[in-house]
Design an enzyme around this catalytic site. Sequence first.
Site, PDB file in Angstrom:
ATOM      1  N   ARG A 161     -14.087 -85.040  32.785  1.00  0.00           N
ATOM      2  CA  ARG A 161     -15.119 -86.332  31.904  1.00  0.00           C
ATOM      3  C   ARG A 161     -14.342 -87.679  32.209  1.00  0.00           C
ATOM      4  NH1 ARG A 161     -16.653 -82.227  31.740  1.00  0.00           N
ATOM      5  NH2 ARG A 161     -17.521 -80.615  29.993  1.00  0.00           N
ATOM      6  N   SER A 236     -20.023 -83.364  21.513  1.00  0.00           N
ATOM      7  CA  SER A 236     -18.339 -83.002  21.390  1.00  0.00           C
ATOM      8  C   SER A 236     -17.718 -84.423  21.344  1.00  0.00           C
ATOM      9  CB  SER A 236     -17.852 -82.284  22.719  1.00  0.00           C
ATOM     10  OG  SER A 236     -18.485 -81.006  22.761  1.00  0.00           O
ATOM     11  N   GLU A 332     -13.880 -87.842  23.668  1.00  0.00           N
ATOM     12  CA  GLU A 332     -14.915 -87.880  24.924  1.00  0.00           C
ATOM     13  C   GLU A 332     -15.919 -89.077  24.504  1.00  0.00           C
ATOM     14  OE1 GLU A 332     -18.066 -84.699  26.559  1.00  0.00           O
ATOM     15  OE2 GLU A 332     -16.085 -84.116  25.898  1.00  0.00           O
TER      16      GLU A 332
END
Length: 336
Positions: A161, A236, A332
């Site tokens: 990520r 998320s 995130e």
Amino acid sequence: MQIKQNQNLKSYNTFGIDVNAKGFIQIHSENDLYEVLVEELSPLKIMGGGSNILLTEDIDAYVLRNEIKGIDIVDEDDDRVMVNVGAGEKWHNFVLWAISHGLGGVENLSLIPGSVGAAPMQNIGAYGVEQESVFHSLSAIHLETGVRKSFFKYECKFGYRESVFKNELKDQYFITHVCYILKKNKHILNIDYGVIKDVLNKKNIEKPTILDVSEAVIEIRQSKLPDPRKVGNAGSFFKNPVISSSQFDNLVASYPDVPSFPQEDGTVKIPAGWLIERLGYKGKKYDTYGVHKDQALVLVNYGGSKGRDIYNLSLEIKGAVFKKFYIDIQHEVNVW
């Protein structure tokens, strides 16, 4: 180019947070962007699909919304196709285009919200696949100099990520197009992720196609994640932490049932959702916001909540996880 002054951004972010931007400009082409740069508007902030941001206050900046579209085959041979995609295209639309043309490589990334331009920034991934596995290059324009530059995979510094565009080059480049290499033949499906296998087995699919895998992923995502059109969220909120083997040994000694995913470098990935759920946050509601009842990784806006409240909740969860497990979980979602 049209500048909308004091633009409300509630409909432009999937959390549905009600804030305003000093200015809002939709960029449909490189020429639009160059017009902005000539005007020397400042400061500038870049918005893609608005599905991975949490807005915590009014934005004293000109927000550039990427609307550059187009999907074009630029090269191919017997086995592979190189596709150039406008960064303003919706990611899932690109996935559907690839599947409709019989091209493999992105089927595991079905139904991920957001734009194509955000995909390399975030190095999006799901069910055993990350976008870097099919990434070739991208084109971007430097916001200060107006110089166009191509970035190849090694220059993007992809990680879990992560990319160079989230770190040292953050807010410096406007991505216009992304180039991917997809498979026409000899594509090996990635169905090792257990949940995908379970769905395919339930459907008695023994020899799955890329469409079968895509449909399985869509079914899984729809069963686990809330639809942002119904309840505000950005998917998320936290990354799954990666810890050392010794730290994992200490964790499993106290919690033998902890799910784990060993990494090639000897580290271990732990589901952040499991950690958060163990602390009792799953389904916890604070008036107009909270943690989703089915997925502890997802923070939600039930309607009318402030971004700052959701952000403070994320910090509370982050602190609680560290206090209990000595594991630092990272956001995130990008916080503005």
